[in-house]
Structure formats: C-alpha cells, structure tokens
Design a protein around this motif. Sequence first.
Motif, mmCIF file in Angstrom:
data_model
loop_
_atom_site.group_PDB
_atom_site.id
_atom_site.type_symbol
_atom_site.label_atom_id
_atom_site.label_comp_id
_atom_site.label_asym_id
_atom_site.label_seq_id
_atom_site.Cartn_x
_atom_site.Cartn_y
_atom_site.Cartn_z
ATOM 1 N N PHE A 55 0.710 -1.258 0.036
ATOM 2 C CA PHE A 55 -0.133 0.154 0.131
ATOM 3 C C PHE A 55 0.999 1.187 -0.086
ATOM 4 O O PHE A 55 1.842 1.258 0.695
ATOM 5 C CB PHE A 55 -1.012 -0.006 1.130
ATOM 6 N N ILE A 56 0.528 2.133 -0.854
ATOM 7 C CA ILE A 56 0.926 3.640 -0.828
ATOM 8 C C ILE A 56 -0.135 4.649 -0.578
ATOM 9 O O ILE A 56 -0.973 4.643 -1.288
ATOM 10 C CB ILE A 56 1.969 3.820 -2.030
ATOM 11 N N CYS A 57 0.273 5.444 0.549
ATOM 12 C CA CYS A 57 -1.082 6.522 0.791
ATOM 13 C C CYS A 57 -1.054 7.811 -0.102
ATOM 14 O O CYS A 57 0.086 8.278 0.045
ATOM 15 C CB CYS A 57 -0.845 6.764 2.241
ATOM 16 N N LEU A 58 -1.952 7.769 -0.964
ATOM 17 C CA LEU A 58 -1.988 9.143 -1.719
ATOM 18 C C LEU A 58 -2.668 10.132 -1.010
ATOM 19 O O LEU A 58 -2.136 11.490 -1.386
ATOM 20 C CB LEU A 58 -2.532 8.715 -2.954
ATOM 21 N N SER A 59 -3.451 10.032 -0.269
ATOM 22 C CA SER A 59 -4.140 11.310 0.505
ATOM 23 C C SER A 59 -4.801 10.642 1.670
ATOM 24 O O SER A 59 -5.154 9.376 1.763
ATOM 25 C CB SER A 59 -4.981 12.017 -0.309
ATOM 26 N N GLY A 60 -5.301 11.342 2.751
ATOM 27 C CA GLY A 60 -6.033 11.131 4.029
ATOM 28 C C GLY A 60 -5.060 10.247 5.010
ATOM 29 O O GLY A 60 -3.662 10.221 4.939
ATOM 30 N N ARG A 61 -5.597 9.370 5.624
ATOM 31 C CA ARG A 61 -5.037 8.423 6.590
ATOM 32 C C ARG A 61 -5.971 7.352 6.446
ATOM 33 O O ARG A 61 -7.119 7.104 6.325
ATOM 34 C CB ARG A 61 -4.981 9.106 8.112
ATOM 35 N N LEU A 62 -5.146 6.155 6.643
ATOM 36 C CA LEU A 62 -5.693 4.839 6.673
ATOM 37 C C LEU A 62 -5.205 3.812 7.803
ATOM 38 O O LEU A 62 -3.833 3.791 8.187
ATOM 39 C CB LEU A 62 -5.493 4.324 5.465
ATOM 40 N N ASP A 63 -6.016 3.488 8.578
ATOM 41 C CA ASP A 63 -5.756 2.573 9.828
ATOM 42 C C ASP A 63 -5.708 1.033 9.241
ATOM 43 O O ASP A 63 -6.637 0.526 8.565
ATOM 44 C CB ASP A 63 -6.670 2.555 11.119
ATOM 45 N N GLN A 76 -12.401 11.732 8.934
ATOM 46 C CA GLN A 76 -13.522 12.436 8.395
ATOM 47 C C GLN A 76 -13.276 12.750 6.897
ATOM 48 O O GLN A 76 -14.211 13.342 6.168
ATOM 49 C CB GLN A 76 -13.535 13.907 9.144
ATOM 50 N N GLU A 77 -12.143 12.561 6.362
ATOM 51 C CA GLU A 77 -11.722 12.727 4.995
ATOM 52 C C GLU A 77 -11.631 11.279 4.001
ATOM 53 O O GLU A 77 -10.924 10.374 4.919
ATOM 54 C CB GLU A 77 -10.415 13.572 4.970
ATOM 55 N N GLU A 78 -11.785 11.341 2.813
ATOM 56 C CA GLU A 78 -11.510 10.332 2.013
ATOM 57 C C GLU A 78 -9.865 9.818 2.047
ATOM 58 O O GLU A 78 -9.153 10.670 1.986
ATOM 59 C CB GLU A 78 -11.714 10.431 0.837
ATOM 60 N N SER A 79 -9.637 8.670 2.450
ATOM 61 C CA SER A 79 -8.341 7.997 2.101
ATOM 62 C C SER A 79 -8.286 7.462 0.542
ATOM 63 O O SER A 79 -8.855 6.868 -0.060
ATOM 64 C CB SER A 79 -8.061 6.948 2.939
ATOM 65 N N ARG A 80 -6.876 7.732 0.093
ATOM 66 C CA ARG A 80 -6.691 7.016 -1.115
ATOM 67 C C ARG A 80 -5.321 6.530 -1.175
ATOM 68 O O ARG A 80 -4.391 6.802 -0.673
ATOM 69 C CB ARG A 80 -6.780 8.102 -2.286
ATOM 70 N N VAL A 81 -5.543 5.004 -1.821
ATOM 71 C CA VAL A 81 -4.316 4.195 -1.516
ATOM 72 C C VAL A 81 -3.999 3.455 -2.871
ATOM 73 O O VAL A 81 -5.107 3.186 -3.532
ATOM 74 C CB VAL A 81 -4.755 2.952 -0.322
ATOM 75 N N ILE A 82 -2.759 3.493 -3.164
ATOM 76 C CA ILE A 82 -2.504 2.490 -4.229
ATOM 77 C C ILE A 82 -1.991 1.257 -3.778
ATOM 78 O O ILE A 82 -1.383 1.173 -2.570
ATOM 79 C CB ILE A 82 -1.063 3.162 -5.057
#
Length: 165
Positions: A74-82, A113-119
């Motif tokens: 996974f590579i986080c493009l935006s937001g946060r992801l648990d 509260q914000e969208e997460s985007r992940v590759i």
Amino acid sequence: MTVWRGEKETTVTLGGGYLLPTREGRSIPAIGLGITMKTDGKSTRDAYSLFEYAIPPETDGPPPHVHTREDESFICLSGRLDVHLGGEDFTMEYGDYMYLPRDVVHAFRNPYQEESRVISVVSPAGLERYYQALGDLPPGPKDISKIKEIMADFGIVLQLPPGVS
C-alpha cells in the motif's frame, strides 16, 4: 494494449506502455470501496496487478483476512488509513508505504473525516478476478457463505475474531 479510462475501454500506447490519470482505469464495485484497476495480469505477464482505492470517510474495509497466494503493498496518496497487520495497528499517512506479506492476517479502515486514497500493488496478479467475482454478486445484502466460497476460490481466508460469525 487495451486499458480502461473511466468506464470506457480504450487503447493508449507510449512505447508499449500506457498512462492512466488518477482515478481513471476500470472501476470494480466489489467491497464498498472505490476500486479502480490500473493494470492487471494481462498487462504485466501475471507479475502484478495495481489498484487505486478510494476509501470514503468513516468506512471499514474488508474484515480481517489472509491472502495465501499474493503479497500486497500500500502507498497512501491522501488522507489517513488505519491498517491492522499481523497483530499490530498502524496509521498510514500521505506518502507512507506498507508491505502486507501473504499468510499474515490484515484489515484496514478509514475512521477519519476525509477520504483516504491508496495505491495497492498485488503480486502476483489475480486479485482483480477476485474483486470482479465479488462485484458480480447480485445487489442487496450479501450471503456470507457465498462470499467465503469466492474467497476460498482465490486463496483468501476470512479471519474473524472468536465469537463473530
């Protein structure tokens, strides 16, 4: 080479490769997330497939599960992801990379509260066929026994906590 731009199949070549802008590719409505397939096994000689996930705010991803056939990154493009990985909890933020090896239980969610985007890079390829099989299920409530059957067909094992069915 044939690829998807939006919902339209098209041919794009750059010396044998292709370019897809962000959020473009083949949309697969599989697990309640925005899954955009950027490339699949046909394009990479089954080496890997690559997806762009859009995880809406306050959304759980898949329940804890194990892939027996492929590794994920996974590579986080935006937001946060648990991300829960092998008994540990992590929070990914912009630019963070995480390796999720096969045979290790994992899950992810976006409680923010914000969208997460992940590759997501999956190697070897094949997870695209799993997502498509889930996407082909009829609309409405899902039969967990059918989902487990599809998961088993693709070497994925649900790892629910004890007492949860």
